[in-house]
Structures are given as C-alpha cells and as structure tokens.
Design an enzyme around this catalytic site. Structure first.
Site, PDB file in Angstrom:
ATOM      1  N   HIS A   9      -4.848 -24.106 -62.271  1.00 32.17           N
ATOM      2  CA  HIS A   9      -6.029 -24.474 -61.481  1.00 32.17           C
ATOM      3  C   HIS A   9      -6.627 -25.803 -61.953  1.00 32.17           C
ATOM      4  CE1 HIS A   9      -8.928 -22.797 -58.448  1.00 32.17           C
ATOM      5  NE2 HIS A   9      -9.335 -24.030 -58.682  1.00 32.17           N
ATOM      6  N   GLU A  33      -2.288 -20.442 -55.127  1.00 32.14           N
ATOM      7  CA  GLU A  33      -3.736 -20.641 -55.059  1.00 32.14           C
ATOM      8  C   GLU A  33      -4.102 -21.968 -55.711  1.00 32.14           C
ATOM      9  OE1 GLU A  33      -5.367 -17.268 -57.133  1.00 32.14           O
ATOM     10  OE2 GLU A  33      -5.019 -18.141 -59.127  1.00 32.14           O
ATOM     11  N   ASP A  86     -11.008 -23.000 -63.833  1.00 35.27           N
ATOM     12  CA  ASP A  86     -10.970 -23.729 -62.555  1.00 35.27           C
ATOM     13  C   ASP A  86     -11.708 -25.067 -62.617  1.00 35.27           C
ATOM     14  OD1 ASP A  86      -9.888 -21.254 -61.772  1.00 35.27           O
ATOM     15  OD2 ASP A  86     -11.830 -20.540 -61.071  1.00 35.27           O
TER      16      ASP A  86
END
Length: 338
Positions: A275, A209, A35
C-alpha cells in the site's frame, strides 16, 4: 499523482552506509502508520495514513524529517452513519483548483459496508480551511465493498480507481475504474481492469487493492497495486501498464506484470511491504516510493506496520525498478535538495 523523470542507474549512495550522518535518515519514518500517502504542492509534502476514526495530515518541507511534523486532525468520523467506522487509506488530491480527500469508511464493524467517500476544501492549504463532505463516490449499479480510491489524471480527463468486489457475496478483491464527471461523481459505470490471477495475488485471500498511479518522463502510465491478503507475509506490490495512448476504460489496454515488483525481504527484516505512494525529491531529480511494512514475520494487518521510503530508478524500457525493501535503521541518503 506524480510525473517523474527517467534514469537508468541505481544511486550508489542509497545502498552505501559509509556516508555522513547529517546527510542520511533511517526507516521507519514513524513508529506506525498503515497505507501511507504523500502529495507535493508549493514546496511542501503532505503525508497521510490510516487513522481508523479520524483523518490527519502532516506537513513538511523535507520527507526525511517527517517525524518532526505534527499530525493535524482535519476530519473526525461521526458517531453513526455510513462513514462512521474503519476509516482507512486517505488520499489528498488537488483537482480543478480545490483539495479533495478520498477515504474509505463503513457503517458498522462489518467490513462489507466499507465504501469510498470524498471531502472538499477550497483553501490554499489543506491543513486549514473547511472540509465539506461531498458524500459517497461509486457506481450505484455496483454498490458493494469498495476501498482505496485514487485518481488518474490522463489526457485531460479524471478517472477514479478503487478496489472492490463484484457482488455482495464475492470474496475476490478486484480493481475497478470509471471516468469522473467531477471530483465527487462518476460519469461512467465501473470497469474491471484487474483481478487476482497469479498465485502471488492469492495468498490468504485473492486480493488486488491499494491502486496507485505512477507516470514516467514519457507520460506512460503504470498502476502499482497491493496483492494477496495483508494478513500474510506474502503481501506485495504488483503492477499494470497502460499501453501508449491507451483507453483506461478498455481492460485490454492494461498489461499486468507476471511477477510482483516489490516483495518481502527476509534478510532485511522487511515483511509484507505494500500500500504505497510516490513522490519526487525536493529538487525534482529523484523518484521515491513510500510504503508500509512489518518488522517481523506474522504481524499481519495490525499496528506494527510503519511507513518507509526509498529511492527507485528506471529500467531502459521505461518501467520502474523498485529494487528490494531496505533494512530499517540502515542509513539512506536523504532525498536530493533537502
């Protein structure tokens, strides 16, 4: 958050290995780090990634030299409480003259307790000063699983965007948006702007996401997100586009690309890229994407994920062209201006 300048041709130096060694770098940037997030301010880059029990920042004047920047811990999770476990996906934003740090954490090992939280720092340098806890940020009428918060600055308003579920029993991760009253409080209720609808968004589990905002030179807004479960090699990037002068709170003003925009590249030994974040080169002439990926198949959501970066360009219609994930250890020309 970045505003970027358009270009239509891919830089040949990015894909050619026949270049001077001192003008190149190789991925991965670090041995590990899921991330990844980067923000630029006052000539420096601030890098963050998931730290599980702490939040750290690396500060560097050159992204290609990230490995030489020390990781400074700026916040450590408490032993107990709603933000004591599974600290994920921290993002640093400079809003209204202060630094704000958005992160995900939970109360227990049960991931259903994951929520978004905010820290504030009024210092000039986020590596220093005092970080004050501003608490949980979210819609009290939708207080369910919520992760990966980010901020859209648009038409003199701020919007909070995150990945969440519609109820306590839902297993589908959707993208929500709400207007912000201030950097730690929502002004409106949440509005769903995306949910998994294509097969490439549903591998392992239906997931949207890791939302991240990208703007082109004309000010058009794109939302790049991660799709499918990170436990699969099909984890990839999808994209929404906000119509010109559209209302971010109006779902019909967002259009989803029917195909993923960045996916696993088996021939380059890059699996489950996702991400991501965006930044500009030091001289402001190039656009770069930073993302995590696995070096081998079947490695899922674990510690094998490492941060990589590469230049991207723009198509004639103003949409980004990310190309394909490049092979780790392949020489890449450093960002211009370094």
């Amino acid at each position: 958050m970045v505003s970027v300048s358009c270009g239509t041709s891919r830089d040949a130096a990015v894909t050619s290995p026949v270049i001077r060694k001192d003008s190149t770098f190789t991925n991965p940037l670090l041995d590990g780090g899921a991330d990844p997030w980067v923000i630029q301010k006052d000539g420096f880059y601030y890098y963050m990634s998931t730290g599980v029990s702490r939040i750290f920042i690396r500060k560097t004047a050159a992204m290609s030299e990230l490995k030489n920047a020390a990781a400074v811990t700026v916040w450590t999770a408490p032993a107990t409480g709603p933000n004591s476990k599974n600290v994920w996906a921290p993002e640093l934003h400079y809003l209204q003259g202060k630094w704000y740090l958005y992160y995900t954490a939970g109360a227990t090992g049960n991931l259903a307790t994951q929520r978004c939280f905010v820290l504030e720092n009024s210092g000039a340098d986020p590596m220093q000063g005092i970080w004050t806890e501003k608490g949980k940020i979210g819609d009290p009428n939708g207080d369910f699983f919520s992760i990966d918060g980010t901020v859209l600055e648009y038409h003199h308003k701020n919007y909070f965007i995150w990945s969440g579920q519609i109820s306590g029993t839902d297993i589908t991760q959707r993208l929500y948006i709400a207007e912000m009253e201030n950097p730690w409080t929502l002004k409106t209720g949440r509005v769903q702007i995306s949910m998994p609808q294509y097969d490439w968004e549903k591998n392992g589990q239906p997931v949207n996401e890791g939302p991240e905002i990208l703007k082109n030179a004309a000010g058009q807004v794109f939302l790049v997100f991660s799709a499918s479960s990170c436990g699969t090699d099909n984890y990839s990037l999808g994209m929404l586009r906000l119509k010109e002068d559209g209302d971010p709170l109006h779902p019909a003003d967002w259009t989803k690309s029917p195909e993923p925009v960045f996916t696993t590249q088996v021939t380059n030994n890059v699996y489950a890229p996702g991400h991501n974040g965006f930044f500009m080169s030091k001289d402001g002439k190039e656009n770069w994407i930073i993302y995590h990926a696995n070096p081998q198949k079947g490695q899922g959501c674990g510690g094998a994920r490492s941060p990589r970066m590469q230049r991207f360009t723009w198509k004639p219609d103003g949409t980004p062209d990310f190309g394909v994930p490049l092979n780790p250890y392949y020489p890449i020309t450093k960002p211009s201006g370094e």
